[in-house]
Design an enzyme around this catalytic site. Structure first.
Site, PDB file in Angstrom:
ATOM      1  N   ARG A  37       0.819  -1.208   0.000  1.00  0.00           N
ATOM      2  CA  ARG A  37       0.000   0.000   0.000  1.00  0.00           C
ATOM      3  C   ARG A  37       0.859   1.268   0.000  1.00  0.00           C
ATOM      4  O   ARG A  37       0.427   2.296  -0.524  1.00  0.00           O
ATOM      5  CB  ARG A  37      -0.950  -0.013   1.194  1.00  0.00           C
ATOM      6  CG  ARG A  37      -2.097  -0.992   1.011  1.00  0.00           C
ATOM      7  CD  ARG A  37      -3.056  -1.004   2.164  1.00  0.00           C
ATOM      8  NE  ARG A  37      -4.236  -1.803   1.842  1.00  0.00           N
ATOM      9  CZ  ARG A  37      -5.185  -2.116   2.713  1.00  0.00           C
ATOM     10  NH1 ARG A  37      -5.096  -1.697   3.963  1.00  0.00           N
ATOM     11  NH2 ARG A  37      -6.225  -2.850   2.343  1.00  0.00           N
ATOM     12  N   LYS A 202     -16.290 -15.773   6.306  1.00  0.00           N
ATOM     13  CA  LYS A 202     -17.728 -15.804   6.576  1.00  0.00           C
ATOM     14  C   LYS A 202     -18.579 -15.521   5.346  1.00  0.00           C
ATOM     15  O   LYS A 202     -18.322 -14.569   4.610  1.00  0.00           O
ATOM     16  CB  LYS A 202     -18.072 -14.796   7.674  1.00  0.00           C
ATOM     17  CG  LYS A 202     -17.445 -15.101   9.029  1.00  0.00           C
ATOM     18  CD  LYS A 202     -17.860 -14.061  10.056  1.00  0.00           C
ATOM     19  CE  LYS A 202     -17.272 -14.373  11.420  1.00  0.00           C
ATOM     20  NZ  LYS A 202     -17.686 -13.351  12.425  1.00  0.00           N
ATOM     21  N   GLY A 352      -7.262  -6.507   0.015  1.00  0.00           N
ATOM     22  CA  GLY A 352      -7.335  -7.197   1.299  1.00  0.00           C
ATOM     23  C   GLY A 352      -6.391  -8.372   1.409  1.00  0.00           C
ATOM     24  O   GLY A 352      -5.233  -8.325   0.989  1.00  0.00           O
ATOM     25  N   GLY A 376     -12.520  -4.011   0.990  1.00  0.00           N
ATOM     26  CA  GLY A 376     -13.876  -3.622   1.360  1.00  0.00           C
ATOM     27  C   GLY A 376     -14.498  -2.671   0.362  1.00  0.00           C
ATOM     28  O   GLY A 376     -15.674  -2.797  -0.004  1.00  0.00           O
TER      29      GLY A 376
END
Length: 395
Positions: A37, A202, A352, A376
């Site tokens: 990043r 999830k 991510g 995200g």
């Protein structure tokens, strides 16, 4: 939307330019374990610096509770940024206090400073408009123009992302523009076959993007911890694997609606514990022992996924296939990533953990069409949500 090129065309010699970057890098103590990043924002910083701007960089790191926390200081980032730029980067030990004012006031044309973690100030993430606005006022007072190059934060209505843009002439950095271009290709008319690979822990975290993408994709490959809720929905026992019981019916409905387009693992690496030294074996996905938990997809699943990817013309990948941070459970993620690199088409890594996996596993970043800096933000864009930081730049 005005861009960095527009700002440079105006002239920035001697002007103070506030750059919102996404420098939320992983740290092992004070050691940066992945500087991707930082490297992503360097072209914007170099362009401004070489044009004579006095560059003030701001970012968040981690999730401190609105107050200084040494664990989340950006000081190691300032050091690494200086190494990558091959020039000193001044560091302010606060966000809008005396150090920030002193450091930014002393910058000469072409020099760069990084301010301390924005989230050390509660106003950055406050849901109270007045608190957020007050912090944005102080940030904006440090500069004469604002460049947002933090795509990883544009889905947050935070002071440095949303409110500052209303207070200064604002411009989109090259990184943000590239991300929007890429995601626009995925949501417009992607070349087919269009294959999406989703992993992570999830189903609930990815449900909205699954709902949005399912009508548009030719194949949806599901790995990672989330696959076990889908396997349970098929009637299989999953042992001690990660399972969202309240999502089983939802997964069953998705499988019914997908009409064969959702592809699940056929084998998994099942271990006795969540540990690198745990005993583990490859087992059929329909026969996971009651005392074991799946921590990676197995070799037959890698082959199955690679076959589904082989003829693709567009690929989006978000989420690892297993616990790639632990060597015994990294082969699934590596195998699928390598299959994506062989696709004769446009491939996007959705930021991510997926981007971290590419670098951690030593894969060639250039072999992918695009590696996003915002997991995200990428998902919310694909879900069709309005991104506050983008909306602010468009005003």
């Amino acid at each position: 939307m005005k861009t960095l090129d527009d700002l440079l065309a105006e002239g920035v010699e001697g002007r103070r330019v506030l750059v919102r970057a996404d420098l939320n890098v992983p740290l092992d103590g004070t050691t940066i374990t992945d500087d991707g990043r930082i490297r992503a924002v360097l072209p914007t910083l170099r362009a401004l610096s070489e044009a004579g701007a006095r560059v003030i960089v701001v970012s968040h790191l981690g999730r401190p509770k609105g107050a200084p926390d040494p664990k989340y200081t950006l000081e190691p980032v300032a050091r690494r940024m200086g190494e990558l730029l091959d020039r000193p980067v001044a560091f302010a030990t606060d966000t809008v206090g005396e150090s920030a004012k002193s450091v930014t006031a002393s910058l000469a044309s072409g020099e760069i400073a990084l301010l301390e973690n924005l989230r050390f100030n509660a106003g950055e993430t406050s849901k109270d408009d007045a608190s957020r606005s007050a912090f944005a006022d102080e940030l904006a007072a440090l500069a004469e123009a604002f460049v947002d190059d933090a795509f990883g934060a544009v889905h947050r209505k935070h002071a440095s992302v949303y409110d500052v843009a209303a207070r200064l002439p604002h411009f989109a950095g090259g990184l943000v523009l590239r991300e929007l271009e890429v995601l626009g290709r995925l949501t417009g008319q992607p070349e087919r076959p269009y294959v999406v690979v989703l992993g992570g822990s999830k189903v609930s975290d990815k449900l909205a993007v699954i709902e949005a993408l399912l009508p548009k994709v030719d194949k949806l490959l599901v790995g990672g911890g989330m696959c076990f809720t889908f396997l349970k929905a098929q009637g299989h026992e999953v042992g001690n694997s990660l399972l969202e019981e309240d999502m089983v019916d939802t997964c069953r409905d998705l499988l019914d609606r997908a009409a064969g387009r959702i592809v699940l693992p056929v084998d998994v690496v099942a271990a006795t514990a969540f540990a690198a030294d745990a005993a583990h074996d490859v087992v059929d996905a329909s026969a996971i022992p009651a005392d074991r938990l799946g921590l990676d997809i197995g070799p037959a699943s890698v082959t199955l996924f690679a076959e589904a990817l082989a003829g693709a013309r567009t690929v989006f990948w978000n989420g690892p296939m297993g616990v790639f941070e632990l060597a015994p459970f990294a082969a699934g993620t590596r195998g699928v990533a390598e299959a994506i690199t062989k696709v004769d088409g446009f491939t996007v890594v959705g930021g991510g953990d997926s981007a971290a996996a590419v670098r951690t596993l030593g894969l060639d970043e250039e072999a992918f069409g695009h590696i996003s800096t915002g997991g995200g933000a990428s998902l919310e864009y694909l879900e069709g949500k309005t991104l506050p930081g983008v909306a602010a730049l468009e005003q």
